[in-house]
Write an enzyme that holds these catalytic residues in place. Structure first.
Site, short mmCIF file in Angstrom:
data_model
loop_
_atom_site.label_atom_id
_atom_site.label_comp_id
_atom_site.label_asym_id
_atom_site.label_seq_id
_atom_site.Cartn_x
_atom_site.Cartn_y
_atom_site.Cartn_z
N TYR A 169 0.79 -1.10 0.05
CA TYR A 169 -0.07 -0.06 0.08
C TYR A 169 1.04 1.29 0.02
CZ TYR A 169 -3.80 -3.12 1.32
OH TYR A 169 -4.81 -3.90 1.53
N TYR A 203 -1.68 -10.51 -2.01
CA TYR A 203 -0.19 -10.12 -1.61
C TYR A 203 -0.02 -10.50 -0.11
CZ TYR A 203 -3.28 -6.97 1.27
OH TYR A 203 -4.17 -6.51 2.19
N ARG A 224 -3.13 -12.95 1.33
CA ARG A 224 -4.25 -12.44 1.48
C ARG A 224 -4.87 -12.31 0.03
NH1 ARG A 224 -7.72 -8.10 3.87
NH2 ARG A 224 -8.98 -10.14 3.73
N HIS A 227 -8.11 -7.72 -3.48
CA HIS A 227 -9.38 -7.29 -3.09
C HIS A 227 -8.99 -5.63 -3.07
CE1 HIS A 227 -6.74 -7.57 0.89
NE2 HIS A 227 -7.26 -6.32 0.95
N HIS A 229 -10.53 -2.26 -1.22
CA HIS A 229 -11.34 -1.98 0.29
C HIS A 229 -12.13 -0.76 0.04
CE1 HIS A 229 -8.42 -3.77 3.34
NE2 HIS A 229 -7.59 -3.80 2.44
#
Length: 299
Positions: A169, A203, A224, A227, A229
């Site tokens: 991120y 990731y 994970r 996706h 968010h």
């Protein structure tokens, strides 16, 4: 019977002594003026003491636990990295708290974990604005926000964030531009939204801290599924925190934080020609498109 090293068989006298210790610790919160605080702390101490008794915790194991929690705190930076949320996520606690606090009607969109990488104050973005400043497979995510009766919700705010192709991120990866793959979008008068981005990728959660060592000791993977968010706000409605998962991701059934729900899976379909919106937005073909309708429940 197996006993940890240094532990001998417990006598009735030992049981009585240990029971009194637990009772005194629980009762020490009896005079707390806040009833909810009293309930929580009495229950916490009761279950904590029961855990210690059940596993016959050794002094060395107790010390290792203290050191683990201390290192977890040191790994938090107060802005991007929140190791305690990561610990809660990987123990399934976050999803349990989410389930308890977001019991909703069958028609409302499912919630899931908030995650440890949200950043407040990200840029306000126009309808269909591109939030991706790093490479990736171009995608258009579009849909509507409605209430449980199907009424469109105008001017709902969709706070959106995802990782870059390197699985990190912005903020976590300091080389990414400010606001990369983050933004605050609003629905139009008919409840529609449009987000230009890149296709999310799976990731691994950070493994360079105590949580990573815990997963390694348990022979668990840190991955994970891909996706996007969402945190969605609309006046008069319950805030919705959720994800949209890529429907074909290999980690859907083994998410490291137990956050996947079938209703939140979307297909990123191949588009080799424009639709009505992508042409207006000036998107180049080919690209991927995903569509979803969020249903919010009144407060």
């Amino acid at each position: 019977m197996y006993l940890p090293i240094g532990i001998t068989t417990m006598t009735d006298q030992d049981k009585a002594i240990e029971s009194r210790i637990s009772e005194k610790a629980v009762d020490s919160f009896n005079d707390a003026p806040n009833a909810r605080y009293k309930q929580i702390m009495r229950s916490l101490v009761r279950h904590l003491h029961a855990f210690v008794s059940e596993v016959e915790l050794t002094e060395q194991e107790w010390f290792e636990g203290i050191r683990f929690l201390t290192e977890t705190g040191h790994k938090c930076d107060g802005l991007v990295r929140q190791e305690f949320i990561l610990l809660s996520d990987t123990l399934g606690v976050s999803m349990l708290v989410d389930a308890i606090n977001h019991r909703h009607s069958a028609s409302a969109t499912d919630t899931t974990v908030f995650g440890p990488f949200y950043i407040e104050g990200m840029p306000e973005r126009e309808f269909g604005e591109n939030m991706a400043f790093t490479p990736g497979e171009a995608a258009l995510v579009r849909g509507r926000v409605v209430d449980t009766q199907g009424k469109p919700l105008a001017d709902a705010v969709l706070d959106v964030w995802q990782t870059a192709e390197n699985g990190m991120y912005s903020g976590q990866d300091t080389e990414q531009p400010f606001g990369n793959l983050r933004g605050r979008y609003r629905t139009d008068a008919n409840g529609y939204f449009a987000i230009r981005t890149i296709v999310p990728v799976c990731y691994p959660i950070p493994t360079d801290g105590p949580v990573g060592r815990m997963l390694d000791a348990a022979n668990r993977h840190p991955w994970r599924p891909a996706h996007l968010h969402f945190m969605i706000d609309a006046p008069g409605y319950r805030k919705l925190v959720t994800h949209l998962f890529n429907h074909d991701d290999p980690y859907l059934d083994s998410d490291a934080v137990f956050g996947v729900k079938h209703s939140l899976q979307v297909i990123y379909e191949d588009r080799v020609s424009h639709d009505d919106l992508s042409a207006d937005l000036g998107m180049q073909v080919p690209f991927k498109r995903a569509c979803y309708e969020f249903v919010m429940e009144a407060e």
